[in-house]
Write an enzyme that holds these catalytic residues in place. Sequence first.
Site, short mmCIF file in Angstrom:
data_model
loop_
_atom_site.label_atom_id
_atom_site.label_comp_id
_atom_site.label_asym_id
_atom_site.label_seq_id
_atom_site.Cartn_x
_atom_site.Cartn_y
_atom_site.Cartn_z
N ARG A 262 0.85 -1.19 0.00
CA ARG A 262 0.00 0.00 0.00
C ARG A 262 0.88 1.25 0.00
O ARG A 262 2.06 1.20 0.37
CB ARG A 262 -0.92 0.01 1.22
N TYR A 392 -11.59 -10.34 -6.08
CA TYR A 392 -10.80 -10.79 -7.21
C TYR A 392 -11.35 -12.08 -7.84
O TYR A 392 -10.80 -12.55 -8.83
CB TYR A 392 -9.35 -11.03 -6.78
#
Length: 412
Positions: A262, A392
């Site tokens: 991140r 996903y």
Amino acid sequence: MRQFFKHPRAIERFRTGPLGGHIDRFAGLLFEQGYSRVYARNKLWVLRDLGRWLDRHGLCVAQLDERRLADFARDRTRRGRLLKPGSGPMLEKFLAHVRESGAVPAPPAILPRDAKSRLECAFAEYLEKERGVCRATIENYLHEISRFLAHRCRREPLSPSRIKAKTLNAFVLHRARQVRPRRAKLTVTALRSFCQFLRFRGDLTQDLSGAILTVPNWRLTSVPSSLTPEQVRQLLSQCDQRTATGQRNFTILLILARLGLRASEIMLMTLDDIDWEAGEIVVRGKGARHERLPLPRDVGEAIATYLRCWRPRCATRRLFVRLKAPIRGFRTYEAVSSIVKRALAHAGLRPPKRGAHLLRFTLATNLLRRGGSLAEVAEILRHRHPDTTALYAKVDLHALRTIAPRWLGGRR
């Protein structure tokens, strides 16, 4: 001082007067933070004039404060010697420096005068001490609560005990018309936490957090935005590794693409987080968690090149730093996202989402397309809950084909 002035007599001029060695130590700070010789010399001459001004008025360094700096600036203006651009912030920086050394007492705490500010400060203290919320989340919550209180106080004075569910939901609807659904959901979360705080403090007799409207934002309705492997290579190749900026940005982009970190994790990374002998890197993730990940060979080579050849000498332990003075680590994670956005623009790529999270999505998507499982994606991205990785599932076409029902009108 010898880094900026060569003549001993010039250096001695700075070491006399009420500021004495403070200017000398401040010059060391400027050198550590990478300020140029010309810039530092100009600002140090201003500090020498400040010391002379204090001496003429019979003042010592302990009496220096914001009001004295303003008087000094006005006196120079009357004499026709205007301060050059950047001198004001430098004087404030010097004042903060001598305060840290203990030579100047700390300024008295400025207490908020209105009820709105006092309530925000109390809410921030509640989040930090009672809930253990991290600083970034506190700032996000305060941003929304400040807007709510301003909206609430338009018609009548603030009274926490008179806050109703109708008022809360009116603000949610008002905010939802201004921002995207994801931000509106943050508004709802902040308001619910604020209601729990008011209930905790005794301002509300009932917990109104459950009465606040929910903002629909079905994250599973869309496919994660991602890049193809060719586009990732195109993104990395646009970095000019012959420059300090290019090598730093290339290293950041490579870490994002290979490890799926991140933006905040890149920002917080330090020199001590890299274990060269074990070939691992420590990641400071969400919830104050520290996790160890294997360091890929190409990522390690990029970091080593950046450290050996391009990272400027500075006092901070942050791995990635600004390249302009003051040299220090990035203040917010937005700086990392800005690097990704600029790199996408230079590479001629225009995906729907262009922040640092794009490369995190790309890593997971490409892994699934190469035959990886959702469990492997969850492990690489360090997801704590399976629902987070469920996003996903829609890009795993091979697995979806095995469960898709046969079309009745098709050929058997």
